[in-house]
Scaffold this motif. Structure first.
Motif, PDB file in Angstrom:
ATOM      1  N   GLU A  79       0.815  -1.113  -0.053  1.00  0.00           N
ATOM      2  CA  GLU A  79      -0.027  -0.029  -0.036  1.00  0.00           C
ATOM      3  C   GLU A  79       0.695   1.129  -0.119  1.00  0.00           C
ATOM      4  OE1 GLU A  79      -3.312   0.861   0.513  1.00  0.00           O
ATOM      5  OE2 GLU A  79      -4.051  -0.805  -0.152  1.00  0.00           O
ATOM      6  N   ARG A  88       0.612   2.334  -3.904  1.00  0.00           N
ATOM      7  CA  ARG A  88      -0.634   3.017  -4.078  1.00  0.00           C
ATOM      8  C   ARG A  88      -0.642   4.504  -3.574  1.00  0.00           C
ATOM      9  NH1 ARG A  88      -5.924  -0.050  -1.946  1.00  0.00           N
ATOM     10  NH2 ARG A  88      -7.637   0.679  -3.449  1.00  0.00           N
ATOM     11  N   LYS A 135      -5.916   7.224  -2.343  1.00  0.00           N
ATOM     12  CA  LYS A 135      -6.559   6.111  -2.682  1.00  0.00           C
ATOM     13  C   LYS A 135      -6.208   5.227  -1.325  1.00  0.00           C
ATOM     14  CE  LYS A 135      -6.643   5.771  -7.625  1.00  0.00           C
ATOM     15  NZ  LYS A 135      -6.686   4.906  -8.702  1.00  0.00           N
ATOM     16  N   ARG A 136      -5.121   5.402  -0.533  1.00  0.00           N
ATOM     17  CA  ARG A 136      -4.879   4.640   0.673  1.00  0.00           C
ATOM     18  C   ARG A 136      -5.898   5.326   1.893  1.00  0.00           C
ATOM     19  NH1 ARG A 136       0.686   5.343   0.191  1.00  0.00           N
ATOM     20  NH2 ARG A 136       0.904   6.522   2.247  1.00  0.00           N
ATOM     21  N   ASN A 172      -9.529   4.252   0.900  1.00  0.00           N
ATOM     22  CA  ASN A 172      -9.734   2.805   1.169  1.00  0.00           C
ATOM     23  C   ASN A 172      -9.604   2.723   2.871  1.00  0.00           C
ATOM     24  OD1 ASN A 172      -9.748  -0.135   0.481  1.00  0.00           O
ATOM     25  ND2 ASN A 172      -7.793  -0.216   1.577  1.00  0.00           N
ATOM     26  N   TYR A 173      -9.060   3.406   3.468  1.00  0.00           N
ATOM     27  CA  TYR A 173      -8.897   3.264   4.929  1.00  0.00           C
ATOM     28  C   TYR A 173     -10.548   3.838   5.380  1.00  0.00           C
ATOM     29  CZ  TYR A 173      -7.484   4.374   9.763  1.00  0.00           C
ATOM     30  OH  TYR A 173      -7.523   4.194  11.285  1.00  0.00           O
ATOM     31  N   ILE A 208      -1.791   4.537   7.760  1.00  0.00           N
ATOM     32  CA  ILE A 208      -1.581   4.492   6.214  1.00  0.00           C
ATOM     33  C   ILE A 208      -0.158   4.984   5.876  1.00  0.00           C
ATOM     34  CG2 ILE A 208      -4.147   4.721   5.799  1.00  0.00           C
ATOM     35  CD1 ILE A 208      -3.570   7.536   4.662  1.00  0.00           C
TER      36      ILE A 208
END
Length: 226
Positions: A149, A153, A157-158, A161-162, A185
């Protein structure tokens, strides 16, 4: 600390792999373990500590993390009910020092056995070998995912997603500070705060002190596809 505080039923609820074993099963585990309650915020282990004990979480949550030379913090994983620490297991098996920091996220209950007892049981009993090596393989996969990640990434986006993964069901609220999210993250608090403000300006979320509420989860999901 108290050896009598936890019943077999409570233990098996947290550690079901002990069910049905007369040797190094629930009864023997309770006879060798020590119960303790760790208050929220307490540092449990730091880098360089010896791993003389092995703990199992009954209730609560423990954060395991590293701090880089520049002061940035990155979360490796959380330990919740039924979990044990891969790094502690690795240190016991390899006889090395603990390479991270562990801290209670909330008031947490644990059962702890001496390292030498764990080594004896892993050597003698298949169910203990399966537990420890399963723990190692599962957590290693988690850590590889974190590394991927961070490396591959984009931060936005991380973050998306989190938020989607950690929103509480029903009201879609995340009770985390910007600093805690940044740690989880693998970025800086300033970057997280800037991105969250952008999301708020786009009417995707609402920010308040210590919490984030998702307004448009579908639009956030679309960000992951771009």
């Amino acid at each position: 600390m108290n050896r009598q505080k936890i019943s077999q039923a409570e233990l098996l609820n947290a550690l079901p792999f002990l069910e049905g074993y007369s040797k190094a099963g629930a009864e023997e585990f309770l006879s060798q373990s020590v119960y303790s309650r760790i208050p929220k915020g307490k540092i449990i282990s730091t880098e360089g500590d010896s791993c003389s004990n092995f703990s199992f979480v009954l209730n609560g949550s423990i954060k395991v993390y590293k701090i880089a030379d520049n002061g940035r913090e990155i979360t490796l994983y959380y330990l919740n009910k039924g979990d044990s620490c891969i790094l502690t297991a690795s240190c016991i098996l390899s006889k090395k020092k603990f390479p991270a920091i562990s801290q209670a996220e909330v008031d947490t209950e644990v059962l702890t056995i001496p390292a030498e007892i764990l080594l004896e049981w892993v050597d003698k009993y298949e169910h203990w070998r399966s537990y420890v090596f399963g723990l190692l393989s599962n957590r290693l996969a988690d850590i590889i995912t974190i590394v991927e990640e961070i490396i591959f990434r984009n931060v936005d986006k991380r973050l998306v997603n989190y938020l989607l993964k950690n929103a509480k069901p029903g009201h879609k609220e995340i009770l985390k500070t910007h600093y805690a999210i940044a740690s989880d993250i693998g970025t800086s608090r300033e970057v997280v705060s800037r991105l969250l403000k952008e999301f708020e300006d786009s009417n995707l979320i609402v920010l308040s002190r210590g919490s984030i509420t998702i307004l448009d989860s579908k639009a956030l999901e679309e960000k992951l596809k771009k």
